[in-house]
Design an enzyme around this catalytic site. Structure first.
Site, PDB file in Angstrom:
ATOM      1  CD  GLN A  28      -3.114  -0.567   0.119  1.00 59.02           C
ATOM      2  OE1 GLN A  28      -3.597   0.556   0.089  1.00 59.02           O
ATOM      3  NE2 GLN A  28      -3.448  -1.486  -0.758  1.00 59.02           N
ATOM      4  CG  HIS A 108      -7.400  -3.425   7.992  1.00 59.90           C
ATOM      5  ND1 HIS A 108      -8.746  -3.713   7.907  1.00 59.90           N
ATOM      6  CD2 HIS A 108      -6.841  -4.433   8.706  1.00 59.90           C
ATOM      7  CE1 HIS A 108      -8.982  -4.863   8.531  1.00 59.90           C
ATOM      8  NE2 HIS A 108      -7.846  -5.317   9.033  1.00 59.90           N
ATOM      9  CD  GLU A 227     -10.497 -32.215 -13.254  1.00 57.50           C
ATOM     10  OE1 GLU A 227     -11.435 -31.397 -13.190  1.00 57.50           O
ATOM     11  OE2 GLU A 227      -9.957 -32.556 -14.327  1.00 57.50           O
TER      12      GLU A 227
HETATM   13  P1  NAD Z   1       3.380  -4.461   3.627  1.00 52.84           P
HETATM   14  O1  NAD Z   1       3.781  -5.581   4.492  1.00 52.84           O
HETATM   15  O2  NAD Z   1       3.329  -4.656   2.152  1.00 52.84           O
HETATM   16  O3  NAD Z   1       4.355  -3.222   3.856  1.00 52.84           O
HETATM   17  C1  NAD Z   1       4.734  -2.777   5.112  1.00 52.84           C
HETATM   18  C2  NAD Z   1       5.796  -1.704   5.045  1.00 52.84           C
HETATM   19  O4  NAD Z   1       6.066  -1.249   6.364  1.00 52.84           O
HETATM   20  C3  NAD Z   1       7.139  -2.154   4.482  1.00 52.84           C
HETATM   21  O5  NAD Z   1       7.667  -1.102   3.697  1.00 52.84           O
HETATM   22  C4  NAD Z   1       7.989  -2.342   5.738  1.00 52.84           C
HETATM   23  O6  NAD Z   1       9.342  -2.159   5.470  1.00 52.84           O
HETATM   24  C5  NAD Z   1       7.458  -1.230   6.605  1.00 52.84           C
HETATM   25  N1  NAD Z   1       7.652  -1.399   8.039  1.00 52.84           N
HETATM   26  C6  NAD Z   1       7.522  -2.519   8.765  1.00 52.84           C
HETATM   27  N2  NAD Z   1       7.741  -2.267  10.062  1.00 52.84           N
HETATM   28  C7  NAD Z   1       8.010  -0.929  10.155  1.00 52.84           C
HETATM   29  C8  NAD Z   1       8.312  -0.059  11.230  1.00 52.84           C
HETATM   30  N3  NAD Z   1       8.371  -0.499  12.496  1.00 52.84           N
HETATM   31  N4  NAD Z   1       8.527   1.264  10.949  1.00 52.84           N
HETATM   32  C9  NAD Z   1       8.443   1.738   9.693  1.00 52.84           C
HETATM   33  N5  NAD Z   1       8.170   0.943   8.640  1.00 52.84           N
HETATM   34  C10 NAD Z   1       7.950  -0.367   8.873  1.00 52.84           C
HETATM   35  O7  NAD Z   1       1.960  -3.938   4.185  1.00 52.84           O
HETATM   36  P2  NAD Z   1       0.635  -3.621   3.340  1.00 52.84           P
HETATM   37  O8  NAD Z   1       0.046  -4.884   2.818  1.00 52.84           O
HETATM   38  O9  NAD Z   1       0.896  -2.491   2.422  1.00 52.84           O
HETATM   39  O10 NAD Z   1      -0.346  -3.151   4.521  1.00 52.84           O
HETATM   40  C11 NAD Z   1      -0.324  -1.846   5.056  1.00 52.84           C
HETATM   41  C12 NAD Z   1      -1.730  -1.491   5.542  1.00 52.84           C
HETATM   42  O11 NAD Z   1      -2.621  -1.457   4.426  1.00 52.84           O
HETATM   43  C13 NAD Z   1      -2.330  -2.492   6.513  1.00 52.84           C
HETATM   44  O12 NAD Z   1      -3.115  -1.785   7.439  1.00 52.84           O
HETATM   45  C14 NAD Z   1      -3.219  -3.353   5.627  1.00 52.84           C
HETATM   46  O13 NAD Z   1      -4.276  -3.964   6.315  1.00 52.84           O
HETATM   47  C15 NAD Z   1      -3.733  -2.296   4.672  1.00 52.84           C
HETATM   48  N6  NAD Z   1      -4.230  -2.781   3.386  1.00 52.84           N
HETATM   49  C16 NAD Z   1      -3.514  -3.652   2.642  1.00 52.84           C
HETATM   50  C17 NAD Z   1      -3.969  -4.041   1.398  1.00 52.84           C
HETATM   51  C18 NAD Z   1      -3.162  -4.990   0.535  1.00 52.84           C
HETATM   52  O14 NAD Z   1      -3.693  -5.431  -0.486  1.00 52.84           O
HETATM   53  N7  NAD Z   1      -1.926  -5.304   0.827  1.00 52.84           N
HETATM   54  C19 NAD Z   1      -5.178  -3.536   0.902  1.00 52.84           C
HETATM   55  C20 NAD Z   1      -5.882  -2.615   1.675  1.00 52.84           C
HETATM   56  C21 NAD Z   1      -5.394  -2.248   2.915  1.00 52.84           C
END
Ligand code: NAD
Ligand code: MG
Length: 332
Positions: A28, A108, A227
């Protein structure tokens, strides 16, 4: 009928002179940051010093700094780190500088709804939740349109939380498609229910159980894989394009008769009762408490289940068969 907002409902000037801080640069994060930047918004990305995403973000010309610095200097803070680390990130990096001049945003509702994050009451808290993975969101935006999003307001002390959230929704391109109004409660509970009962838990266990049934009955695992797993994509694509009716229009009458006459025996009242139980555990917080505790303990049960399923026969058979299909992108 749900309320849906479109382009005419967005006052994009609300982002003028505002800095948007994007926490995280994963699925995201990268899409939000790049789409906002391309729409002329002042964006800064917050990452840990050792983050592997830092180079990628900088290569795109984005400014990257620490999460704490981003929280301090941003007017809008969008939290896009994994849901399991949001609580800790909030405590360490956001809480020290959050005040009523800032808006806190999520994609989310988990952490707000289950109170893992409790922002001060004088801070606007809202959600723009794109209904697509980030890479799709970016690709669609570059192509000139946008993916739909959900909007929700948790608290609105300024009285402008909705207008500001819709401006953000415009910034990431979702106004081009439409933004559907929901609540943190509805988004969180339905999202968990969907992934547990259908999208992830339901489908994978349906596939696994059907595979095991055929193999135990003496059929070849390769045939069973085709299948009950491989062909799933064809069916889901039809449903995605035109709903159940279009899928049923496209399959044979034999398949369609089997669908109506046997489907309800597989997904029966027992499954319905279990779905209700799973929904209750989401609503009363049982699932959230279990998952939060699991993370505090370092995910021992989660890792064990992941390991067990990764070694299931269907994975080994599938890997071999997919080698035959050069048209499939290899995902390891
Ligand atoms: P992701 O795992 O793809 O990315 C997470 C990012 O956060 C990475 O860049 C990581 O390096 C960074 N990170 C991790 N720990 C950290 C910290 N302590 N400090 C700073 N950066 C840190 O996550 P995502 O799937 O993009 O999800 C992010 C949000 O978006 C969540 O709330 C998720 O529920 C929501 N969301 C995701 C999707 C999806 O399709 N992936 C869709 C809608 C909403
Ligand atoms: Mg989801």
């Amino acid at each position: 009928m749900a309320t849906i907002y479109y382009d005419k409902d967005a006052d994009k000037t609300r982002l003028d002179g505002k800095r948007v801080g994007i926490m995280g640069y994963g699925s995201q994060g990268h899409a939000h940051a790049l789409n906002l930047r391309d729409n002329g918004v002042d964006v800064v990305v917050g990452l840990q010093a050792a983050s592997k995403s830092r180079e990628k973000a900088e290569a795109e010309g984005l400014r990257v700094t620490s999460a704490a610095e981003v929280a301090k200097e941003s007017d809008v803070i969008m939290v896009l780190v994994p849901d399991t680390v949001q609580g800790a990130l909030y405590k360490e990096a956001i809480e020290p500088s959050i005040d009523s001049s800032k808006t806190l945003m999520f994609a989310h509702g988990f952490n707000i709804h289950y109170k893992e994050i409790v922002p001060p009451p004088d801070v606007d808290v809202s959600m723009i939740a794109p209904k697509a993975p980030g890479h799709r969101m970016r690709e669609v935006f570059v192509g000139g349109s946008g993916v739909p999003s959900l909007v929700a307001i948790h608290q609105d002390p300024s009285g402008n939380a909705l207008a500001n959230a819709l401006a953000y929704g415009w910034g990431v391109g979702s106004m081009r498609a439409g933004i559907v109004a929901t609540t943190f409660k509805e988004e969180t509970e339905t999202d968990l229910f969907g992934e547990q009962t259908v999208l992830c838990g339901g489908v994978s266990n349906l596939v696994k159980t059907a595979f095991e049934t055929l193999v135990e009955a003496g059929y070849q695992p390769e045939i069973a894989y085709f299948e009950v797993c491989h062909e799933l994509k064809l069916i889901v694509d039809l449903m995605y394009e035109g709903g159940l009716k279009y899928m049923r229009y496209s399959i044979s009458e034999t398949a369609e008769y089997g669908d109506y006459s046997r489907g309800p025996r597989v997904i029966d009242d027992h499954v319905r009762a279990t779905m209700k139980q799973v929904l209750t555990e989401i609503q009363d917080g049982t699932f959230a408490r279990e998952w939060i505790a699991e993370n505090h303990e370092g995910q021992p049960r989660f890792k064990a289940m992941r390991e067990a399923d990764a070694n299931h026969e269907i994975e080994e058979v599938g890997e071999r068969l997919r080698e035959m299909m050069s048209f499939l992108k290899q995902t390891k």
